[in-house]
Design a protein around this motif. Structure first.
Motif, short mmCIF file in Angstrom:
data_model
loop_
_atom_site.label_atom_id
_atom_site.label_comp_id
_atom_site.label_asym_id
_atom_site.label_seq_id
_atom_site.Cartn_x
_atom_site.Cartn_y
_atom_site.Cartn_z
N ALA A 1 0.83 -1.21 0.00
CA ALA A 1 0.00 0.00 0.00
C ALA A 1 0.86 1.25 0.00
O ALA A 1 0.56 2.23 -0.70
N VAL A 2 1.96 1.25 0.77
CA VAL A 2 2.84 2.42 0.82
C VAL A 2 3.58 2.59 -0.51
O VAL A 2 3.73 3.71 -1.01
N LEU A 3 4.01 1.50 -1.11
CA LEU A 3 4.67 1.58 -2.41
C LEU A 3 3.74 2.17 -3.47
O LEU A 3 4.14 2.99 -4.30
N GLU A 4 2.47 1.75 -3.44
CA GLU A 4 1.51 2.28 -4.40
C GLU A 4 1.25 3.76 -4.14
O GLU A 4 1.08 4.55 -5.08
N LEU A 5 1.20 4.14 -2.87
CA LEU A 5 1.01 5.56 -2.54
C LEU A 5 2.14 6.41 -3.10
O LEU A 5 1.92 7.52 -3.59
N LEU A 6 3.36 5.89 -3.05
CA LEU A 6 4.52 6.63 -3.55
C LEU A 6 4.48 6.84 -5.07
O LEU A 6 5.16 7.71 -5.60
N LYS A 7 3.67 6.06 -5.76
CA LYS A 7 3.55 6.20 -7.21
C LYS A 7 2.59 7.33 -7.60
O LYS A 7 2.51 7.69 -8.77
N THR A 8 1.85 7.84 -6.64
CA THR A 8 0.87 8.88 -6.92
C THR A 8 1.46 10.26 -6.65
O THR A 8 2.59 10.40 -6.19
N ASP A 9 0.64 11.29 -6.93
CA ASP A 9 1.08 12.65 -6.65
C ASP A 9 0.50 13.19 -5.35
O ASP A 9 0.50 14.40 -5.10
N LYS A 10 0.01 12.29 -4.51
CA LYS A 10 -0.55 12.71 -3.23
C LYS A 10 0.55 13.23 -2.31
O LYS A 10 1.71 12.79 -2.38
N SER B 1 -7.28 -2.49 -0.02
CA SER B 1 -7.25 -2.37 -1.49
C SER B 1 -5.84 -2.57 -2.04
O SER B 1 -5.65 -2.50 -3.26
N ALA B 2 -4.87 -2.82 -1.17
CA ALA B 2 -3.46 -2.98 -1.56
C ALA B 2 -2.94 -1.75 -2.27
O ALA B 2 -2.12 -1.82 -3.18
#
Length: 238
Positions: free
Chosen positions: A8-17, A137-138
């Motif tokens: 989940a953290v890796l996916e978050l890092l792929k966003t512009d959030k 949601s991974a």
């Protein structure tokens, strides 16, 4: 909002959030090293802490050695989801009173993997996108658009005005494998106990069901949605 778990953290890092900081367990190995490297590359502050600090910060107890702290989840509008449709047609998933966070998280994950343009939830009688939902949601909740609306029925009307065919998923509907499912498609999945509400069902163009070959005559909401969503994807790849 806190995002827990390595994927989940890796996916978050792929966003512009906007990520305020990431807490990583001291001396931990494996994919935590990748998280640290990507966080440094994006200029995100990283703190190495003892496991007990993560245990205290965690809402689930399943942080896997890392927790990201970011701004509150930003919902999209229904118009943004409609505008995101591609050449093959729009694909939207509507949740009618999905109250269980595990189901909502799984539905969002399915929506992202199946290429849906977005998920629509209600502002009342429904689970919201929380830290638990993001984790379940991974990390898919960081990629798929989620709109929170006051009235699901008004959302149905708006989608129909924009050329969508509405399909309610219910046990007594027509066989999904005989349905057209071309063009702009919106699937409506009902709550765990109540199913699709009567008025919402009446507003839909079709009621579809999945064939049942066993002794149990129903599926979990997120599982049923997964089968239906991938049938839409399969048709579009023909």
């Amino acid at each position: 909002m806190k995002t827990e778990g390595r994927n989940a953290v890796l996916e978050l890092l792929k966003t512009d959030k906007t990520i305020e900081k990431i807490l990583i367990e001291k001396n931990a190995q494996g994919s935590l090293g990748r998280i640290f490297a990507e966080a440094r590359q994006k200029g995100v502050r990283v703190q190495f802490v003892d496991k007990r600090v993560l245990d205290k910060e965690s809402a689930t107890g399943r942080h896997q050695g890392c927790i990201a702290v970011s701004s509150d989840y930003k919902y999209s509008s229904l118009d943004e989801i409609i505008s995101a449709k591609g050449e093959g047609g729009g694909f939207v998933i509507l949740c009618d009173c999905i109250e269980d966070v595990h189901n909502l998280g799984s539905i969002i994950r399915v929506a992202e993997c199946a290429g849906a343009d977005g998920v629509v939830i209600q502002s009342t009688n429904s689970a919201s996108v929380t830290e638990a939902v993001v984790r379940i949601s991974a990390g898919a909740a960081n990629h798929v658009k989620v709109a929170k609306v006051n009235s699901l029925n008004r959302a149905v009307d708006e989608l129909k005005k924009n050329g969508y065919w509405l399909y309610a998923l219910e046990a007594d509907g027509s066989d999904i494998y005989s349905a057209d499912l071309s063009g702009n498609v919106a699937l409506v999945i009902g709550g765990e106990d109540s199913g699709v509400k009567k008025l919402t069902r009446e507003k839909c163009d079709f009621v579809l069901s999945l064939p049942m070959a066993g002794k149990v005559n129903s599926l979990n909401a997120s599982v049923a949605l997964g089968v239906a969503a991938y049938e839409v994807l399969r048709r579009r790849r023909k």
